[in-house]
Design an enzyme around this catalytic site. Structure first.
Site, PDB file in Angstrom:
ATOM      1  N   LYS A 194       0.846  -1.212   0.000  1.00 33.88           N
ATOM      2  CA  LYS A 194       0.000   0.000   0.000  1.00 33.88           C
ATOM      3  C   LYS A 194       0.873   1.250   0.000  1.00 33.88           C
ATOM      4  O   LYS A 194       2.052   1.212   0.374  1.00 33.88           O
ATOM      5  CB  LYS A 194      -0.949   0.042   1.199  1.00 33.88           C
TER       6      LYS A 194
ATOM      7  N   ASP B 274      -2.026  -1.886  11.070  1.00 32.21           N
ATOM      8  CA  ASP B 274      -2.343  -1.834   9.634  1.00 32.21           C
ATOM      9  C   ASP B 274      -3.002  -3.122   9.126  1.00 32.21           C
ATOM     10  O   ASP B 274      -3.462  -3.182   7.983  1.00 32.21           O
ATOM     11  CB  ASP B 274      -1.059  -1.627   8.806  1.00 32.21           C
TER      12      ASP B 274
HETATM   13  P1  ATP Z   1       4.645  -0.381   7.669  1.00 34.44           P
HETATM   14  O1  ATP Z   1       4.301   0.374   6.419  1.00 34.44           O
HETATM   15  O2  ATP Z   1       3.484  -1.178   8.227  1.00 34.44           O
HETATM   16  O3  ATP Z   1       5.401   0.414   8.668  1.00 34.44           O
HETATM   17  P2  ATP Z   1       7.019  -1.400   6.614  1.00 34.44           P
HETATM   18  O4  ATP Z   1       6.930  -1.507   5.139  1.00 34.44           O
HETATM   19  O5  ATP Z   1       7.675  -0.175   7.125  1.00 34.44           O
HETATM   20  O6  ATP Z   1       5.602  -1.555   7.217  1.00 34.44           O
HETATM   21  P3  ATP Z   1       7.762  -4.165   6.878  1.00 34.44           P
HETATM   22  O7  ATP Z   1       8.408  -4.426   5.572  1.00 34.44           O
HETATM   23  O8  ATP Z   1       6.401  -4.688   7.069  1.00 34.44           O
HETATM   24  O9  ATP Z   1       7.817  -2.613   7.217  1.00 34.44           O
HETATM   25  O10 ATP Z   1       8.685  -4.778   8.021  1.00 34.44           O
HETATM   26  C1  ATP Z   1       9.466  -4.048   8.893  1.00 34.44           C
HETATM   27  C2  ATP Z   1      10.277  -4.995   9.776  1.00 34.44           C
HETATM   28  O11 ATP Z   1       9.488  -6.092  10.219  1.00 34.44           O
HETATM   29  C3  ATP Z   1      11.449  -5.572   9.032  1.00 34.44           C
HETATM   30  O12 ATP Z   1      12.619  -5.019   9.579  1.00 34.44           O
HETATM   31  C4  ATP Z   1      11.387  -7.065   9.214  1.00 34.44           C
HETATM   32  O13 ATP Z   1      12.518  -7.605   9.830  1.00 34.44           O
HETATM   33  C5  ATP Z   1      10.184  -7.327  10.087  1.00 34.44           C
HETATM   34  N1  ATP Z   1       9.259  -8.305   9.458  1.00 34.44           N
HETATM   35  C6  ATP Z   1       8.573  -9.238  10.116  1.00 34.44           C
HETATM   36  N2  ATP Z   1       7.816  -9.968   9.279  1.00 34.44           N
HETATM   37  C7  ATP Z   1       8.021  -9.494   8.040  1.00 34.44           C
HETATM   38  C8  ATP Z   1       7.519  -9.854   6.741  1.00 34.44           C
HETATM   39  N3  ATP Z   1       6.652 -10.860   6.570  1.00 34.44           N
HETATM   40  N4  ATP Z   1       7.931  -9.126   5.690  1.00 34.44           N
HETATM   41  C9  ATP Z   1       8.787  -8.090   5.870  1.00 34.44           C
HETATM   42  N5  ATP Z   1       9.305  -7.736   7.058  1.00 34.44           N
HETATM   43  C10 ATP Z   1       8.937  -8.418   8.149  1.00 34.44           C
END
Ligand code: ATP
Length: 295
Positions: free
Chosen positions: A12, A138
């Site tokens: 998203k 989220d």
């Molecule tokens: P948000 O927009 O909800 O803040 P994000 O894109 O910033 O999400 P994610 O990629 O969801 O962040 O993940 C952030 C952290 O969570 C990573 O550092 C990772 O180690 C951990 N993590 C746990 N599960 C997952 C997963 N299935 N995919 C990606 N990262 C994950």
């Protein structure tokens, strides 16, 4: 019971992200306009002989134990419904990690939806969302998908008309930005501006891409841009290359630009990559939920 289920977990962007206050428990009250994009992770859920939960991914640096959100999603349903079979989850990650695109939350949402189907648990979408929010603010949105206004801590959802067709250029600079750092550094009671969320809602209602573009705004940029000026530089380059507007998504550092012409988005992406400002660059479209079930 089905042996295996394959689902797509879509990323998203936030067309708008406002923070309206901080709760005594430390959570921020938000108003966000969420929009899925066509970039997705592949999530395969299956059963296995060995008990417990096995997680595999194509990214060696990701955790595969309880620190992975898909592990926690599977565990939550296994505990509640006494599921004795071993579960395997294979993630094919395409959504940039720690990027502000809710990749982990979307993967977890897919596991909740997939296990509900696989084990015929009979949970409604709403009941899945109630369980999902325990794992992340989220996740209810990632179960609902499409275009939505998210309020409260992100879990109070109102579906919105889809964003009009366009090309979205996504560019993630090669830096890690912790969501905790961003929200922790935000001066929630003295923000210099509030994005025009009302204007965004009207733009979506009118299917007016120009109006939507003129109302984009994310208060978290007040923290990330001073700390990482390359985010501003990516925004500037996208606008110079013909984007109607460009904004950081979520807590960053991914920037998205809205283009009416795919060619312009592609060429802006090539330039960003060649100049070294971003390595992970994708030209995608808004993803619309078409009323069919999750797949
Ligand atoms: P948000 O927009 O909800 O803040 P994000 O894109 O910033 O999400 P994610 O990629 O969801 O962040 O993940 C952030 C952290 O969570 C990573 O550092 C990772 O180690 C951990 N993590 C746990 N599960 C997952 C997963 N299935 N995919 C990606 N990262 C994950």
């Amino acid at each position: 019971m089905r042996d295996e289920i394959n689902l797509r977990a879509y990323g998203k962007i936030n067309l708008g992200l406002d923070v309206t206050g901080k709760r005594p428990d430390g959570y921020h009250e938000v108003r966000m306009v969420m929009q899925n994009v066509s970039l997705y992770d592949g999530v395969r859920i299956g059963t296995r002989r060995a008990p417990g939960i096995g997680v595999r991914t194509n990214l060696p640096f990701l955790p595969t134990g309880p620190d992975n959100l898909v592990y926690r999603a599977a565990k939550l349903l296994m505990d509640e419904f006494d599921i004795g079979e071993g579960i395997s989850v294979s993630l094919y990650k395409k959504i940039p990690v720690a990027a502000g695109m809710a990749g982990g939350s979307s993967d977890a949402a897919a596991v909740l939806v997939g296990m509900n189907r696989m084990f015929r648990l009979g949970l409604s979408k709403r009941q899945l969302m109630e369980r999902g929010v325990k794992l992340g603010a989220d996740i209810p949105y990632c179960i609902m998908r499409g275009t939505a206004l998210a309020e409260g801590i992100g879990e109070r959802l109102t579906p919105l008309p889809s964003m009009p067709e366009c090309s979205l250029l996504l560019a993630k600079p090669p830096i890690s930005v912790s969501t905790k750092f961003v929200y922790g550094s935000l001066k929630a009671d003295s923000l210099p501006f509030h994005p025009d969320i009302g204007g965004l809602l009207k733009g979506l209602e009118d299917k007016d891409l120009t109006a939507i573009s003129s109302c984009l705004g994310n208060v978290l940029e007040t923290v990330t841009i001073p700390a990482y000026p390359q985010i501003q530089e990516i925004k500037n380059q996208m606008k110079e290359a013909g984007a109607l507007a460009a904004l950081m998504s979520g807590s960053g550092p991914t920037v998205f630009g809205i283009f009416t012409e795919r060619e312009k988005a592609l060429s802006a992406g090539r330039k960003l990559r060649a100049g070294g400002l971003a390595r992970q660059v994708y030209t995608v479209r808004p993803f619309h939920v078409d009323g069919r079930n999750w797949r």
